[in-house]
Write an enzyme that holds these catalytic residues in place. Structure first.
Site, mmCIF file in Angstrom:
data_model
loop_
_atom_site.group_PDB
_atom_site.id
_atom_site.type_symbol
_atom_site.label_atom_id
_atom_site.label_comp_id
_atom_site.label_asym_id
_atom_site.label_seq_id
_atom_site.Cartn_x
_atom_site.Cartn_y
_atom_site.Cartn_z
ATOM 1 N N ASN A 52 6.089 0.010 11.153
ATOM 2 C CA ASN A 52 6.787 1.292 11.014
ATOM 3 C C ASN A 52 7.294 1.810 12.356
ATOM 4 O O ASN A 52 8.375 2.388 12.440
ATOM 5 C CB ASN A 52 5.874 2.328 10.346
ATOM 6 C CG ASN A 52 5.662 1.994 8.872
ATOM 7 O OD1 ASN A 52 6.405 1.194 8.301
ATOM 8 N ND2 ASN A 52 4.657 2.603 8.265
ATOM 9 N N CYS A 148 9.072 0.596 -0.997
ATOM 10 C CA CYS A 148 8.083 0.399 -2.056
ATOM 11 C C CYS A 148 8.197 1.459 -3.130
ATOM 12 O O CYS A 148 8.465 2.622 -2.850
ATOM 13 C CB CYS A 148 6.676 0.433 -1.451
ATOM 14 S SG CYS A 148 6.332 -0.992 -0.430
ATOM 15 N N ARG A 153 9.401 9.681 -3.174
ATOM 16 C CA ARG A 153 9.949 9.342 -1.856
ATOM 17 C C ARG A 153 11.264 10.082 -1.589
ATOM 18 O O ARG A 153 12.303 9.483 -1.305
ATOM 19 C CB ARG A 153 10.086 7.827 -1.681
ATOM 20 C CG ARG A 153 8.796 7.120 -1.984
ATOM 21 C CD ARG A 153 8.688 5.791 -1.320
ATOM 22 N NE ARG A 153 8.268 5.886 0.080
ATOM 23 C CZ ARG A 153 8.110 4.831 0.874
ATOM 24 N NH1 ARG A 153 8.364 3.639 0.425
ATOM 25 N NH2 ARG A 153 7.722 4.994 2.115
ATOM 26 N N ASP A 339 -1.349 4.044 3.567
ATOM 27 C CA ASP A 339 -0.999 2.616 3.509
ATOM 28 C C ASP A 339 -2.229 1.713 3.406
ATOM 29 O O ASP A 339 -2.085 0.509 3.194
ATOM 30 C CB ASP A 339 -0.146 2.223 4.720
ATOM 31 C CG ASP A 339 1.275 2.785 4.607
ATOM 32 O OD1 ASP A 339 1.641 3.251 3.513
ATOM 33 O OD2 ASP A 339 2.002 2.766 5.616
ATOM 34 N N ARG A 431 7.433 -8.377 3.754
ATOM 35 C CA ARG A 431 8.122 -7.240 4.388
ATOM 36 C C ARG A 431 7.268 -6.641 5.502
ATOM 37 O O ARG A 431 7.809 -6.010 6.420
ATOM 38 C CB ARG A 431 8.403 -6.144 3.348
ATOM 39 C CG ARG A 431 9.551 -6.428 2.418
ATOM 40 C CD ARG A 431 9.890 -5.177 1.617
ATOM 41 N NE ARG A 431 9.840 -4.008 2.488
ATOM 42 C CZ ARG A 431 9.289 -2.845 2.142
ATOM 43 N NH1 ARG A 431 8.780 -2.660 0.963
ATOM 44 N NH2 ARG A 431 9.269 -1.850 3.002
HETATM 45 C C1 UD1 Z 1 6.378 6.357 6.377
HETATM 46 C C2 UD1 Z 1 5.991 4.906 6.358
HETATM 47 C C3 UD1 Z 1 5.105 4.573 5.169
HETATM 48 C C4 UD1 Z 1 3.918 5.525 5.093
HETATM 49 C C5 UD1 Z 1 4.382 6.970 5.179
HETATM 50 C C6 UD1 Z 1 3.232 7.955 5.241
HETATM 51 C C7 UD1 Z 1 7.939 3.879 7.369
HETATM 52 C C8 UD1 Z 1 9.105 2.965 7.196
HETATM 53 N N1 UD1 Z 1 7.189 4.094 6.296
HETATM 54 O O1 UD1 Z 1 7.165 6.558 5.203
HETATM 55 O O2 UD1 Z 1 4.636 3.240 5.317
HETATM 56 O O3 UD1 Z 1 3.263 5.329 3.848
HETATM 57 O O4 UD1 Z 1 5.185 7.161 6.344
HETATM 58 O O5 UD1 Z 1 2.375 7.653 6.277
HETATM 59 O O6 UD1 Z 1 7.676 4.350 8.449
HETATM 60 N N2 UD1 Z 1 8.744 13.611 1.370
HETATM 61 C C9 UD1 Z 1 9.482 14.635 0.800
HETATM 62 N N3 UD1 Z 1 10.694 14.943 1.364
HETATM 63 C C10 UD1 Z 1 11.174 14.281 2.462
HETATM 64 C C11 UD1 Z 1 10.406 13.260 3.037
HETATM 65 C C12 UD1 Z 1 9.186 12.937 2.476
HETATM 66 O O7 UD1 Z 1 9.073 15.233 -0.189
HETATM 67 O O8 UD1 Z 1 12.273 14.598 2.903
HETATM 68 C C13 UD1 Z 1 7.470 13.236 0.755
HETATM 69 C C14 UD1 Z 1 7.524 11.801 0.247
HETATM 70 O O9 UD1 Z 1 8.038 11.732 -1.065
HETATM 71 C C15 UD1 Z 1 6.081 11.377 0.329
HETATM 72 C C16 UD1 Z 1 5.537 12.186 1.519
HETATM 73 O O10 UD1 Z 1 6.459 13.238 1.742
HETATM 74 O O11 UD1 Z 1 5.394 11.772 -0.833
HETATM 75 C C17 UD1 Z 1 5.366 11.397 2.794
HETATM 76 O O12 UD1 Z 1 6.583 10.819 3.165
HETATM 77 P P1 UD1 Z 1 6.934 10.468 4.663
HETATM 78 O O13 UD1 Z 1 5.838 10.912 5.577
HETATM 79 O O14 UD1 Z 1 8.299 10.924 4.936
HETATM 80 O O15 UD1 Z 1 6.890 8.888 4.616
HETATM 81 P P2 UD1 Z 1 8.022 7.882 5.060
HETATM 82 O O16 UD1 Z 1 8.560 8.277 6.384
HETATM 83 O O17 UD1 Z 1 8.953 7.637 3.946
#
Ligand code: UD1
Length: 460
Positions: A52, A148, A153, A339, A431
């Site tokens: 990540n 995933c 998300r 994770d 991946r």
């Molecule tokens: C990153 C990681 C992923 C890890 C996650 C949490 C990468 C490529 N992936 O994902 O492996 O599981 O952090 O540690 O770095 N959310 C919203 N609105 C937004 C953004 C997020 O509601 O605009 C929600 C998402 O749906 C999710 C939660 O917040 O339920 C956490 O998401 P986020 O921390 O953004 O994870 P990622 O950056 O997608």
């Protein structure tokens, strides 16, 4: 017992879960990982660079309008190869070293603001390109990203944050199209409703080239965010507060290329720690950073696993008696990482007693339990919480790696199951885990890969 548990589970499945259950029938015509369970793992495993963090740093590379950026200790996984291809499509020169562990980027001449749809839709990490392309090019057009299938998300916080910096967003054409005002992005105070890792990273990158000061409140504190902040600082940017819930960024006119070493992958390290624990083995995780792995190591210690920190890694031993059940709540850093929620569930399925596992980050990350149940685990779940009662043993079965970390959970189960386990949909595992079968085989696991015709192939 397993059948009863399966019935209970089915009763609590959401509609999405049922759809998923139908899709989750492995077909024999797929490449697979095969494991003969029962070997304790012993020896040394080298932990690679964080997936990540590397994805975010590769997006960060776009910010450098002069010089070359070298990233060292990048993991050899398909997400990284895909991100390099996306960057090349934007005009970035990206060259891997022969051993694929280092990449050099020249982003001085960006020729496009539209990352390739085909690859973007395969991984969530591509969302991180919004901020840096917008900051460099004044506009960006991105297909909604994939990754995933573990919950909604959403990316609303990314867009809200960029709008606070002055961007206009248009999603009417099925793409995310963002445009900066003619005078460029401007610093702002942004409060994130959730400490989203990706939104924090996107804002950090956009703010680093905006005019004035940006304050990100309720920012993500994950080590991957810290890596990105360190890269931006090394490139000539001004960032303070990374690693805390409030990050302040003072925008600069331009950033330049640098050499940077990626932090070790705490999720990969945690997976191998769990492999040592579940097999009653003794592994040294070379290069692992115990400070970043604290929430994982503390949980394993609670389960009876012996942890020894060393200057160059972590030793994880489990002398073979049963693991003790313990409740786990996955939450943003410094909480237990979501994770590893799936991999630790495999350990809990063999632990003494009953444990509650709650995932506060994703609402859809328990469907893999259907596969563990096939192997004899006793588990049920409702919403964000699962209840897992340890059983004496698991049995080998054909199971599906329904997503990246679910795949790791299945491989862990296969390492101790009686008989043969075949894990399908290995592209998910590829991946995020470099040379997974090779690394496990090197410490004693009886594991290999087969192609879709069942022919044994060189481990990767
Ligand atoms: C990153 C990681 C992923 C890890 C996650 C949490 C990468 C490529 N992936 O994902 O492996 O599981 O952090 O540690 O770095 N959310 C919203 N609105 C937004 C953004 C997020 O509601 O605009 C929600 C998402 O749906 C999710 C939660 O917040 O339920 C956490 O998401 P986020 O921390 O953004 O994870 P990622 O950056 O997608």
């Amino acid at each position: 017992m397993a059948v009863e548990a399966q019935r209970q589970t089915r009763g609590s499945e959401s509609e999405l879960g049922l759809e998923f259950g139908r899709r989750m029938q492995p077909t024999p015509q797929e490449a697979r990982i095969v494991i003969q369970g029962g070997q304790a793992l012993h020896g040394t495993v080298t932990v690679g660079g964080s997936k990540n963090a590397t994805l975010a740093l590769m997006a960060g590379v776009v910010l450098a309008s002069t010089g070359v950026t070298g990233l060292k200790r990048v993991p050899r996984i398909s997400d990284i190869a895909n991100m390099a291809t996306i960057l090349r499509g934007l005009g970035v020169d990206a060259v891997f070293s022969e051993d694929q562990k280092n990449i050099r980027f020249d982003a001085t001449r960006l020729t496009s603001f539209e990352p390739s749809d085909q690859l973007v839709t395969r991984m969530r990490g591509s969302l991180q390109l919004l901020g840096p392309i917008l900051a460099r090019q004044g506009r960006v057009r991105l297909a909604p990203p994939g990754g995933c299938n573990i919950g909604a998300r959403a990316y609303d916080l990314h867009l809200k944050g960029l709008m606070a910096l002055g961007a206009t967003i248009d999603e009417s054409g099925g793409y995310i199209f963002a445009e900066a005002p003619a005078e460029g992005l401007r610093g702002a105070q942004v409060y994130l409703d959730k400490p989203s890792v990706g939104a924090t990273m996107n804002l950090l990158m956009a703010a680093s080239l905006a005019k004035g000061t940006t304050i990100i409140e309720n920012a993500a504190q994950e080590p991957d965010v810290e890596d990105l902040a360190q890269l931006i600082i090394a490139m000539g940017g001004n960032v303070v507060g990374h690693g805390t819930g409030m990050i302040t960024v003072e925008g600069v006119e331009a950033l330049h290329g640098v050499d940077f070493t990626v932090s070790p992958d705490r999720i990969e390290g945690g997976t191998f720690a769990m492999a040592a624990a579940i097999t009653g083995g003794d592994l040294f995780l070379e290069g692992a950073n115990p400070a970043q792995m604290r929430p994982i190591l503390m949980k394993l210690a609670e389960m009876g696993v012996v942890i020894e920190e060393a200057p160059n890694g972590v030793r994880v031993m489990h002398p073979g008696h049963s693991l003790k059940a313990t409740d786990v709540t996955a939450m943003p850093h410094p909480g237990f990482p979501t994770d590893l929620q799936q991999p630790i569930a495999t350990l809990l399925s063999l632990a003494e007693g009953t444990a509650m596992v709650t995932d506060t980050v994703y609402e859809g990350r328990f469907r893999y339990l259907n596969e563990l149940i096939k192997m004899g685990a006793k588990a049920r779940w409702e919403g964000r919480t699962a209840v897992i009662t340890g059983v004496g043993s698991l049995s080998g079965a054909d199971v599906e790696a329904s997503d990246l970390r679910a795949g790791a959970a299945m491989v862990l189960a296969g390492l101790v199951a009686q008989g043969t386990t075949r894990v399908f949909s290995v592209h998910h595992i590829d991946r995020g885990y470099e040379c997974f079968t090779q690394k496990l085989a090197s410490v004693g696991a009886n594991i290999w890969r087969e192609d879709e015709f069942g022919k044994r192939v060189e481990a990767v």
